[in-house]
Design an enzyme around this catalytic site. Sequence first.
Site, PDB file in Angstrom:
ATOM      1  N   SER A 114      -9.576   0.851   3.214  1.00 43.68           N
ATOM      2  CA  SER A 114      -8.771   1.992   2.073  1.00 43.68           C
ATOM      3  C   SER A 114      -7.739   1.333   1.441  1.00 43.68           C
ATOM      4  CB  SER A 114      -8.406   3.059   2.896  1.00 43.68           C
ATOM      5  OG  SER A 114      -7.311   2.464   3.903  1.00 43.68           O
ATOM      6  N   LYS A 146       0.827  -1.200   0.055  1.00 42.14           N
ATOM      7  CA  LYS A 146      -0.067  -0.090   0.008  1.00 42.14           C
ATOM      8  C   LYS A 146       0.903   1.201  -0.138  1.00 42.14           C
ATOM      9  CE  LYS A 146      -3.956   1.670   2.829  1.00 42.14           C
ATOM     10  NZ  LYS A 146      -4.756   1.448   4.067  1.00 42.14           N
ATOM     11  N   SER A 169      -9.534  -1.582   7.051  1.00 38.63           N
ATOM     12  CA  SER A 169      -8.781  -1.290   5.794  1.00 38.63           C
ATOM     13  C   SER A 169      -8.308  -2.555   5.140  1.00 38.63           C
ATOM     14  CB  SER A 169      -8.132   0.013   5.703  1.00 38.63           C
ATOM     15  OG  SER A 169      -8.917   1.121   5.589  1.00 38.63           O
TER      16      SER A 169
HETATM   17  N1  GLN Z   1     -13.302   3.234   6.785  1.00 35.44           N
HETATM   18  C1  GLN Z   1     -12.299   3.551   8.100  1.00 35.44           C
HETATM   19  C2  GLN Z   1     -11.661   4.650   8.345  1.00 35.44           C
HETATM   20  O1  GLN Z   1     -12.015   5.670   7.296  1.00 35.44           O
HETATM   21  C3  GLN Z   1     -11.192   2.274   8.183  1.00 35.44           C
HETATM   22  C4  GLN Z   1      -9.892   3.080   7.495  1.00 35.44           C
HETATM   23  C5  GLN Z   1      -8.821   2.088   7.776  1.00 35.44           C
HETATM   24  O2  GLN Z   1      -8.900   1.125   8.175  1.00 35.44           O
HETATM   25  N2  GLN Z   1      -7.565   2.633   7.378  1.00 35.44           N
HETATM   26  O3  GLN Z   1     -11.383   5.167   9.079  1.00 35.44           O
END
Ligand code: GLN
Length: 491
Positions: free
Chosen positions: A158, A83, A182
Amino acid sequence: MNHSSIIRASALEYVRGVTSGEFTAEEFLSETLSHIEEAEARYNAYLHVEDGQKLLARAREIDRGIKSGQKVGLLAGMPVSIKDNICMRGSRTTCGSRMLEGFVAPYDATAVSRLHAEGGIIVAKANMDEFAMGLTTEFSAYGPSRNPWNTGYVPGGSSGGSAAATAAFECVASLGSDTGGSVRNPASFCSVVGYKPTYGLVSRHGLVSYANSIEQIGPIARTVSDAALVLGVIAGRDEHDDTTADAAAADCGYLEGIEGGIEGMRVGIVDEMTEGADPEVARAVERASKDLEAAGASCERISLDMVGYSVPSYYTITAAEAASNLARYDNLRYGYDLSVDGYEFNSYVAEARGRFGPEVTRRMILGGYVSSAGHAGRYYLKALKVRAKLTREVADAFASSYDILMAPTVPILPFRIGEKSDDPVSLFMVDLNTVTANLTRRPAVSVPYAVSAGGLPIGVQMMADSMQDKTLLRAARALEKRRAPLPEVPD
Ligand code: GLN
């Protein structure tokens, strides 16, 4: 395996194939690189592909090592991606943000140096929601990734680029980061395995911070055993990250015992995470519990009252941490070229921060508000109390009755690109089933389980107690073995 199919190999098949001479690391990599070129036009899973010639030279080195009987590491030249919030020396690291456009990391994250040390070849940096805030990749400043199961749909996020790339054979496995789901959410949406380790198992040194009291780097792969293999490579104590567990607790042999089965395991299916779910998703979890029973586990329903408060608690805490972490992007220490006439601090920083996209801006404003002197008691401290109570509830469930807590990974099916992007609160609620593992620092995994009537993936989430990662992987493997065969991702 013929050439067009070699890149579909799982990680374990790759290692067997390359070490037994069935194919070379160079062949595999070169097939992967040409596939990436063609696939990227459809999926936009990658923000940056590394220099092919350099990668191929590395693969040839591995091949020579294999031929001459040298150690080539557990990954033996396997193409992986990471990532774009994980630093790799000499490579662009944008975090999906225009704020870091052109930033080249001066050092390797610990997870990256461990992949390299075991012969992993990092082919690309994967697309993501800006600074890992979001769950669709639509908040990437470089355009959304697309779901390989249906390119009109989001791949989740994400770490959506990592999951899409793994599902579409643009790498054998990938690293994502999981702050509130994510890794698991996009794994569920793309029908791959996403593993969030126990907090402290994997070093975050070199992971660009979003909410560091919560997040972990975790592997995304096509099978549970592949995820276990990669986890073993990246896990363990790191002197650069004081939150990592010591070597004894972080035993690195995660493949060991993974086929041991689940005879006698006690599984709780969490009411609060199942009740409001899409009917097709709820039915999948129902069937998954039957599979586990057939494999010798016992399943019953459990209620966890605090789960209903987990999302507001999560978004309050993470926004506060994000506002503090992202304050460094003032364009003085990190940032981009900005020519402004004159110098006045506030207007300069305000102008510079205009580079953040809408979701990051929202979180920074929210985070500043909930943690400010006048409001912290009402919001931030309350969120911490919820977190503490939730942690107690989950700890009790594991201590008294269950080895595994199970639920849908995401309560709904993947949705169309654009369908929810204007409605942040409804997006927040999609995280209902994933944030509990983060807030309570437990390990959790999403296992591909079914495909809906409309051809969209459904994942099942399993969670275990802290440092019970091996038990969790064993349970996930048992489910993977029992589930009905899944269709192949459409070409
Ligand atoms: N959807 C969650 C957020 O926006 C999780 C994001 C993540 O795990 N980085 O914070």
